[in-house]
Motif scaffolding. Structure first.
Motif, short mmCIF file in Angstrom:
data_model
loop_
_atom_site.label_atom_id
_atom_site.label_comp_id
_atom_site.label_asym_id
_atom_site.label_seq_id
_atom_site.Cartn_x
_atom_site.Cartn_y
_atom_site.Cartn_z
N VAL A 120 -9.53 34.64 -3.97
CA VAL A 120 -10.31 35.92 -3.66
C VAL A 120 -9.63 36.97 -4.17
O VAL A 120 -10.39 38.14 -4.69
N THR A 121 -8.50 37.04 -4.26
CA THR A 121 -7.55 38.33 -4.57
C THR A 121 -7.86 38.30 -6.05
O THR A 121 -7.91 39.34 -6.68
N LEU A 153 -4.88 41.37 -1.50
CA LEU A 153 -4.39 40.21 -0.65
C LEU A 153 -4.77 40.38 1.05
O LEU A 153 -5.19 39.52 1.46
N LYS A 154 -4.25 41.52 1.42
CA LYS A 154 -4.31 41.76 2.98
C LYS A 154 -6.00 41.67 3.15
O LYS A 154 -6.34 41.09 4.37
N THR A 203 0.38 47.94 -6.91
CA THR A 203 0.47 47.96 -5.51
C THR A 203 -0.85 47.58 -4.78
O THR A 203 -0.75 47.03 -3.48
N GLN A 204 -1.83 48.02 -5.54
CA GLN A 204 -3.16 47.96 -4.68
C GLN A 204 -3.60 46.44 -4.65
O GLN A 204 -4.42 46.19 -4.00
N LEU A 205 -2.84 45.77 -5.44
CA LEU A 205 -3.11 44.30 -5.24
C LEU A 205 -2.74 43.59 -3.86
O LEU A 205 -3.28 42.77 -3.29
N VAL A 206 -1.65 44.41 -3.26
CA VAL A 206 -1.29 44.06 -1.89
C VAL A 206 -2.42 44.35 -0.98
O VAL A 206 -2.60 43.40 0.03
N ALA A 207 -3.24 45.31 -1.13
CA ALA A 207 -4.45 45.52 -0.50
C ALA A 207 -5.46 44.81 -0.49
O ALA A 207 -6.11 44.24 0.69
#
Length: 301
Positions: free
Chosen positions: A75-76, A207-208, A201-205
């Motif tokens: 999904v990410t 993933l969440k 860093t937006q990849l963290v969002a």
């Protein structure tokens, strides 16, 4: 303290530094005390017993969680592959001069930045099937994430564009380049180069946001952990293990962003003997683009 920090607040004096040091020690002691009390409480209740953690190291449990991790990463990855190019186009459109395109991009960005991702997931889950638009559970989760994050990425790209000096585009236009070519070859490469750490860093969002898979019963990591906790009746242990997996992934992404930021901020030396002045850094996309189009711009028409 660097120059950027001094812009935000004044550098503390000896008394201020002493207060900061004392506050840091006090807060650290309080955090350690809370952790100690929590550890003692869990140990007294038997939650830290080896027998309650042993099932999560067995092959069936690891395989079950790996399937969820695969779903989360899928999904990410799909969201990132669509969100980043779409966000870049929206950011360029909003920063452009075409009033119609700018208005449409602005409307999209402002609307989807204001809508919660969970609400949009409910729209795809309950509202759209009623009007004949029923997609798979994967896209019921992925499409809302794409719609929301593309708007966020658009603002990041637009901020990078606006942070550049206007002389970059003015110089390209003075050389005869069109507005579209100036944006594509001069402005956008430099803007993306500036915001790469923020984009990573937006990849963290992303993933969440994938943890919303429980709403549509998509087998991502959090959903699998919930199923595992219900089957084993070990809620604390299941969610601690999954939390550790998320922490490791997010830490790796954060370190990648820090590394890219360090590489970008480190100004390389100019090419020896290339005739470039000290202000021409090696590999500057804007300088390379201008140098590439300079002969064509100066050629007689």
């Amino acid at each position: 303290m660097n120059a950027a920090s001094r812009v935000l607040f004044d550098e503390p004096g000896p008394r201020g530094r002493r207060r900061i040091a004392i506050g840091t020690v006090v807060i650290s002691v309080l955090i350690l005390l809370v952790l100690f009390l929590g550890f003692r409480t869990l140990n007294a209740s038997g939650e830290l017993a080896y027998a309650k953690w042993k099932p999560f190291w067995q092959q069936w449990a690891v395989k079950f969680l790996l399937e969820g991790l695969k779903g989360t990463l899928l999904v990410t990855l799909a969201s990132g592959l669509v969100s980043f190019p779409a966000g870049a186009l929206l950011g360029v459109g909003r920063a452009g001069r075409n009033p119609v395109v700018k208005a449409l991009c602005t409307a999209y960005i402002e609307i989807f930045r204001s809508v919660p991702t969970l609400l949009l997931v409910y729209v795809f889950l309950f509202a759209l099937p009623g009007v004949g638009l029923n997609v798979s559970i994967f896209w019921k989760l992925t499409v809302p994430i794409i719609l929301i994050n593309s708007a966020v990425i658009a603002e990041i790209v637009r901020a990078g564009i606006r942070s550049l000096d206007r002389g970059q585009s003015e110089a390209a236009l003075a050389l005869g380049m069109t507005t579209a070519k100036t944006m594509r070859l001069v402005v956008l490469p430099q803007a993306v180069r500036l915001v790469i750490p923020t984009l990573v860093t937006q990849l963290v969002a992303l993933l969440k946001d994938s943890t919303l898979g429980y709403v549509v019963s998509y087998p991502e990591l959090m959903k699998q952990a919930n199923n595992l906790a219900n089957n084993t009746k070990l809620l604390l242990q299941a969610f601690v293990v999954v939390s550790a997996v998320y922490v490791v992934i997010n830490f790796a992404l954060t370190r990648l962003a820090t590394y890219l930021e360090h590489r970008i901020r480190t100004r390389p030396r100019a090419r020896p003997g290339a005739g470039a002045g000290p202000s021409a850094p090696l590999g500057d996309p804007g300088a390379d683009a201008l140098a590439h189009d300079l002969p064509a711009a100066l050629a007689p028409r």
